[in-house]
Each structure stands twice: as structure tokens, then as C-alpha cells.
Design a protein around this motif. Structure first.
Motif, PDB file in Angstrom:
ATOM      1  N   ALA A 131      -8.631   9.098  -2.441  1.00 22.26           N
ATOM      2  CA  ALA A 131      -9.967   9.624  -2.718  1.00 22.26           C
ATOM      3  C   ALA A 131     -10.363  10.685  -1.694  1.00 22.26           C
TER       4      ALA A 131
ATOM      5  N   HIS B  72      -5.780   3.705  -1.918  1.00 23.48           N
ATOM      6  CA  HIS B  72      -6.895   4.172  -2.751  1.00 23.48           C
ATOM      7  C   HIS B  72      -7.872   5.013  -1.931  1.00 23.48           C
ATOM      8  N   GLU B  73      -8.210   4.565  -0.734  1.00 20.86           N
ATOM      9  CA  GLU B  73      -9.162   5.300   0.106  1.00 20.86           C
ATOM     10  C   GLU B  73      -8.601   6.664   0.520  1.00 20.86           C
TER      11      GLU B  73
ATOM     12  N   THR C 234      -5.980   1.695   3.167  1.00 14.99           N
ATOM     13  CA  THR C 234      -5.573   1.523   1.774  1.00 14.99           C
ATOM     14  C   THR C 234      -5.201   2.866   1.148  1.00 14.99           C
TER      15      THR C 234
ATOM     16  N   ALA D 117      -1.637   4.399  -5.356  1.00 17.43           N
ATOM     17  CA  ALA D 117      -2.409   5.538  -5.857  1.00 17.43           C
ATOM     18  C   ALA D 117      -1.493   6.744  -6.009  1.00 17.43           C
TER      19      ALA D 117
ATOM     20  N   LYS E 271      -1.350  -0.836  -9.790  1.00 20.28           N
ATOM     21  CA  LYS E 271      -2.452   0.112  -9.703  1.00 20.28           C
ATOM     22  C   LYS E 271      -3.654  -0.415  -8.920  1.00 20.28           C
ATOM     23  N   ASP E 272      -3.702  -1.724  -8.638  1.00 16.66           N
ATOM     24  CA  ASP E 272      -4.788  -2.244  -7.806  1.00 16.66           C
ATOM     25  C   ASP E 272      -4.596  -1.877  -6.343  1.00 16.66           C
ATOM     26  N   LYS E 273      -3.362  -1.447  -5.956  1.00 15.38           N
ATOM     27  CA  LYS E 273      -3.074  -1.104  -4.560  1.00 15.38           C
ATOM     28  C   LYS E 273      -2.526   0.316  -4.403  1.00 15.38           C
TER      29      LYS E 273
ATOM     30  N   GLU F 154       0.847  -1.190   0.000  1.00 14.40           N
ATOM     31  CA  GLU F 154       0.000   0.000   0.000  1.00 14.40           C
ATOM     32  C   GLU F 154       0.887   1.246   0.000  1.00 14.40           C
TER      33      GLU F 154
ATOM     34  N   LEU G 206       1.122   5.406  -1.338  1.00 14.32           N
ATOM     35  CA  LEU G 206       0.486   6.599  -1.872  1.00 14.32           C
ATOM     36  C   LEU G 206       1.565   7.577  -2.324  1.00 14.32           C
TER      37      LEU G 206
END
Length: 325
Positions: free
Chosen positions: A116, A112-113, A110, A88, A84-86, A60, A62
Motif C-alpha cells: 500500500a 500488505h502494508e 507486513t 501482496a 492473499k491474506d498475507k 509475508e 511481496l
């Protein structure tokens, strides 16, 4: 914990990393990666790989980058495709974005979260003066927030802090993100009479939070109002422990005082790096302790709590030496 890489042209990433640490405290699994004038794409790509390898969790990650389409972004993106599935990427890095990312890591698991979530904080951190230059939609939202009607109930106190600097970066970001107040109230007779300071404090409020400056007597009155403040979470700021004591003695129902910063001046001793006491300060803290309050001595939420009894003891010893020297 999600790892964070700050990537930029020049020293921007290192500078914002230092600013984030100053405001929110030291962070694990965060690296700054820079592209310097004498370097090329392969150089920053190697730095990125080395930074990722240093993380305890490489699943994970970022990436906060300065500019969409720039070399740092392009090299991050070349590594991103296989993950890209994990992983960001968020471009347009600014300090509100970074602080929000730090605050989110404790509860969000995560990349991704977090990616966002932090985009809104990055946008809300961009403000303009004069206010009429702001987009009409942003102005409308602000007015709508200010027009919310009160509901029956009393304040919920999420933090009461003694800080001679009052509302500054560490409070507006780290503490506000941790405690989630709907209002920040500076309680000070002196500041309430100073129109310039009042205005600056109100302008320093984080997005979505109302800031007020009121005298101690008015805070005591508001604390007893059970008709208008239901659902309101309040962060109180006191410039001095004396103001905090007056509020408590007047009926403001506090259980803990966070002691963050007390400026040095003539006649005061400094038992640690951020706190300076004179005899009146020591006596005031002892009265607060006698009234049943606990002390939370920290600059930012990530700091370890210091022992107030030991700090007071050291301050008293230094004052005694000063008195008899």
C-alpha cells in the motif's frame, strides 16, 4: 522480515535487483526471478516456488512484477490465491518502488502494508521534462510545496555528508529515505558558481524534498537564523572535508560527519575503495576530530561503519611512502 521477489520478462528483474543493491546496499530475503525467451509459464512458476522456499519467513511475501497481465504476473497470481491474506503483488515495478520497499522493511512488518505504501513512491518517481508536459495536478502540488512559509526555529540536521559526487542515487534514495529530510543543501563555493551543476542537483532531488546549492558563508548565516527554519530537517552535502571544516568553524552545529565518497586524483592515495586522500584531507579530518566531531564512514545506511582512525593512519603511511619513494 518481509521477503521480496522481483519478477519480470527477460533480465529486467536481475538488473533492477543489482541497481537496488548498488544504491541501498545488499539485502536479505530478496530474489530476482526471470522469464527468458526460451522458457514457458511452468518454468517461471518453478523458479518462483524455489525463490519463496529460500526465504526465512514465507508467510509475508511481496511480489514486484514488471507488467500486469503478463506471464510473470499470471504465475505469481496463481500462487497468490492461497496466500492473499498475507502476500501482496504490485505491478509496474520501477526503481523508486523497490527502494521504498527496502526502506519500509525495517519498520513495516507486513507485505500488505508495504504494498500500500510503495505505490505513491512509484508514481512520484515518474517525472518529465519539459516540466510543462507534467499533468496540471502534479505541477500544482509542487508549487504548493514550494510556497510553504517558514516557522520560527533553526534547522534540524539529520545528516551531514562528505561526498565528491554530491547528490546522486545513493543519497537521493537510500540516505534520503533513512533520514527523511525536508531539504537537501549542497554547501560548496565552487558548485554555487556553476549554474549547470546547480540546475542538475536541483533536478535530482527526490520527490517532496527541496534541493539547494549555496556557498559556505551563506550556510553559516542560515545556521544562525532562528526565525524561519523551525520544523525543517536538513541533509547537508559537502564536496570536500575542507568545506565541512569551514562550516563547522563558522558555527554550523554538526556533531557527526558521514564520509561517503572522495574521488581519486593526482597526488592522492586510496586507503579504501571509495576514499582518496592527500595530506590536506588528512589534516582537515584531524582538525574536525579535534573540534569534537565523530565520523560515520559508510556509502549507504546498510553498510558497516569503517574505522576512520585506521583509514587516516593507512592513508598517512601511503602518502609517506609516496613522498620518499
Amino acid at each position: 522480515m518481509v521477503g521480496i521477489i522481483l519478477a519480470s520478462h527477460g533480465g529486467f528483474a536481475e538488473g533492477i535487483f543489482q541497481s537496488g543493491s548498488m544504491i541501498f546496499g545488499e539485502q536479505e530475503n530478496v530474489r530476482a526471478v526471470t522469464l527468458m525467451p526460451n522458457e514457458g509459464p511452468n518454468d517461471i512458476k518453478a523458479k518462483l516456488k524455489e525463490a519463496i522456499a529460500s526465504f526465512s519467513d514465507q508467510e509475508e511475501v511481496l511480489f514486484l512484477v514488471d507488467l500486469w497481465g503478463g506471464t510473470p504476473f499470471n504465475q505469481v497470481n496463481s500462487l497468490f490465491e492461497e496466500h492473499k491474506d498475507k502476500w501482496a503483488i504490485v505491478a509496474g515495478m520501477n526503481l523508486p518502488m523497490l527502494i521504498e520497499a527496502y526502506a519500509s522493511r525495517s519498520s513495516v512488518k507486513t507485505a500488505h502494508e508495504i504494498a500500500a505504501h510503495i505505490q505513491e513512491a512509484a508514481k512520484e518517481g515518474v517525472k518529465v521534462k519539459p516540466e510543462e508536459l507534467a499533468p496540471a495536478e502534479a505541477t500544482h502540488v509542487t508549487h504548493a510545496q514550494q510556497s510553504k512559509k517558514g516557522t520560527p526555529g533553526k534547522f534540524k540536521y539529520v545528516l551531514a555528508r562528505v561526498d565528491s559526487r554530491l547528490l546522486h542515487g545513493q543519497v537521493a534514495t537510500a540516505w534520503a529515505k533513512t533520514t527523511q529530510p525536508t531539504r537537501i543543501i549542497v554547501v560548496s563555493d565552487a558548485v554555487a558558481k556553476d549554474e549547470l551543476r546547480k540546475k542538475l542537483i536541483q533536478q535530482a532531488a527526490p520527490p517532496g524534498v527541496k534541493a539547494h546549492v549555496i556557498p559556505v558563508a551563506q550556510m553559516i548565516k542560515l545556521a544562525k537564523d532562528d526565525q524561519h527554519f523551525g520544523g525543517e530537517s536538513v541533509l547537508l552535502l559537502f564536496e570536500s572535508p575542507q568545506d565541512a571544516l569551514r562550516a563547522v568553524e563558522g558555527g554550523v552545529p554538526l556533531k557527526t560527519i558521514n564520509v561517503g565518497s572522495m574521488a581519486h586524483s593526482t597526488g592522492k592515495v586510496q586507503p579504501n575503495k571509495v576514499l582518496a586522500f592527500d595530506q590536506e584531507d588528512i589534516d582537515t579530518f584531524l582538525k574536525l576530530k579535534k573540534a569534537g566531531l565523530d565520523f560515520d564512514v559508510r556509502k549507504v545506511p546498510n553498510d558497516s561503519k569503517a574505522n576512520m582512525d585506521e583509514i587516516i593512519k593507512k592513508a598517512q603511511e601511503e602518502l609517506n611512502k609516496l613522498k620518499y619513494s
